[in-house]
Write a protein that holds these residues in place. Sequence first.
Motif, short mmCIF file in Angstrom:
data_model
loop_
_atom_site.label_atom_id
_atom_site.label_comp_id
_atom_site.label_asym_id
_atom_site.label_seq_id
_atom_site.Cartn_x
_atom_site.Cartn_y
_atom_site.Cartn_z
N GLY A 62 55.92 41.22 47.07
CA GLY A 62 54.78 41.98 47.45
C GLY A 62 53.88 42.23 46.55
N VAL A 63 52.66 41.90 46.58
CA VAL A 63 51.68 42.35 45.56
C VAL A 63 50.45 42.81 46.36
CG1 VAL A 63 50.05 41.22 43.78
CG2 VAL A 63 52.25 40.17 44.06
N GLU A 64 50.12 43.97 45.91
CA GLU A 64 48.94 44.65 46.33
C GLU A 64 47.81 45.07 45.09
OE1 GLU A 64 50.04 48.31 48.12
OE2 GLU A 64 51.90 47.14 49.41
N LEU A 65 46.51 44.50 45.60
CA LEU A 65 45.67 44.65 44.47
C LEU A 65 44.22 45.49 45.14
CD1 LEU A 65 45.39 40.80 43.72
CD2 LEU A 65 46.37 42.59 42.31
N TYR A 66 43.82 46.26 44.11
CA TYR A 66 42.40 46.97 44.46
C TYR A 66 41.13 45.87 44.43
CZ TYR A 66 38.43 50.08 44.09
OH TYR A 66 37.16 50.58 44.38
N ARG A 67 40.67 45.58 45.43
CA ARG A 67 39.67 44.53 45.54
C ARG A 67 39.80 43.22 45.67
NH1 ARG A 67 35.68 47.93 47.11
NH2 ARG A 67 34.59 49.20 45.65
N GLN A 68 39.18 42.20 46.33
CA GLN A 68 39.34 41.09 46.50
C GLN A 68 39.20 40.24 45.19
OE1 GLN A 68 39.57 39.47 49.73
NE2 GLN A 68 39.65 41.52 50.51
N ILE A 100 50.21 38.47 49.10
CA ILE A 100 49.18 39.29 48.47
C ILE A 100 48.23 40.18 49.52
CG2 ILE A 100 47.24 39.18 47.00
CD1 ILE A 100 48.40 36.79 45.84
N HIS A 101 48.18 41.30 49.34
CA HIS A 101 47.22 42.23 49.96
C HIS A 101 46.23 42.84 49.24
CE1 HIS A 101 50.12 42.14 53.49
NE2 HIS A 101 50.94 42.04 53.14
N GLU A 102 45.27 42.80 49.60
CA GLU A 102 44.03 43.43 48.85
C GLU A 102 43.05 44.24 49.90
OE1 GLU A 102 42.45 39.04 46.81
OE2 GLU A 102 42.76 39.13 49.10
N TYR A 103 43.10 45.51 48.89
CA TYR A 103 42.25 46.71 49.68
C TYR A 103 40.98 47.04 49.06
CZ TYR A 103 47.28 47.34 50.90
OH TYR A 103 48.62 46.96 51.48
N ASP A 104 40.24 47.25 49.97
CA ASP A 104 38.87 48.01 49.49
C ASP A 104 38.97 49.30 48.85
OD1 ASP A 104 37.36 45.57 50.13
OD2 ASP A 104 37.21 46.10 52.09
N HIS A 105 39.89 50.10 49.30
CA HIS A 105 39.74 51.51 48.84
C HIS A 105 41.01 51.71 48.45
CE1 HIS A 105 36.05 51.93 50.88
NE2 HIS A 105 36.62 51.59 51.89
N TRP A 106 41.28 52.53 47.49
CA TRP A 106 42.66 52.91 46.58
C TRP A 106 42.57 54.28 46.25
CZ3 TRP A 106 45.94 48.62 45.98
CH2 TRP A 106 47.09 48.99 45.18
N GLY A 107 43.74 54.88 46.09
CA GLY A 107 44.05 56.27 45.56
C GLY A 107 44.49 56.24 44.42
N MET A 108 43.86 56.98 43.43
CA MET A 108 44.64 57.19 41.97
C MET A 108 43.86 58.23 41.27
SD MET A 108 42.90 53.80 40.00
CE MET A 108 43.27 54.37 38.32
N ASP A 109 44.71 58.95 40.19
CA ASP A 109 44.38 59.73 39.52
C ASP A 109 43.64 61.19 40.41
OD1 ASP A 109 44.96 58.55 37.15
OD2 ASP A 109 42.89 57.49 37.17
N GLY A 110 44.45 61.02 41.56
CA GLY A 110 43.75 62.38 42.44
C GLY A 110 42.51 62.16 42.97
N ASP A 111 42.22 60.88 42.99
CA ASP A 111 40.86 60.52 43.65
C ASP A 111 40.97 59.45 44.51
OD1 ASP A 111 38.00 60.89 44.30
OD2 ASP A 111 37.51 60.31 42.31
N PHE A 112 39.88 59.26 45.54
CA PHE A 112 39.77 58.10 46.44
C PHE A 112 38.73 57.28 46.07
CE2 PHE A 112 38.64 56.28 50.45
CZ PHE A 112 39.64 55.34 50.79
#
Length: 113
Positions: A62-68, A100-112
């Motif tokens: 399973g692969v998850e990516l931020y953005r298309q 592969i799942h691509e996401y428009d939003h992602w949380g990291m470094d304590g931020d969205f």
Amino acid sequence: MPYVKLTTTKTLTLQQEVALKKITGELISIFPNKTEDYLMIHIEDNQVMYFRGKEIECMRIGVELYRQCDTEYKKEFVQRLMKEIAHITNIPVENQYLTIHEYDHWGMDGDFI
């Protein structure tokens, strides 16, 4: 931050796990703006999985990516990673599934983002 989860029926050696981590880290750069510096990998081995109605050696990736990303990058990544997994683990490409799942939003470094 890409995330890759490798789940397999096979019991992997430490050398195989390190090799999988290494090649995944190298190949993630096929995707624009993706590097091993932000890659998170989760490896689960020795799992009970049924494929084609049988308990056979197989792997689910399973692969998850931020953005298309463009299809050409995804195709190259899939082909090269699955071939390398077969080489490292002896799990044939035809016994591997990758999504592969691509996401428009992602949380990291304590931020969205």
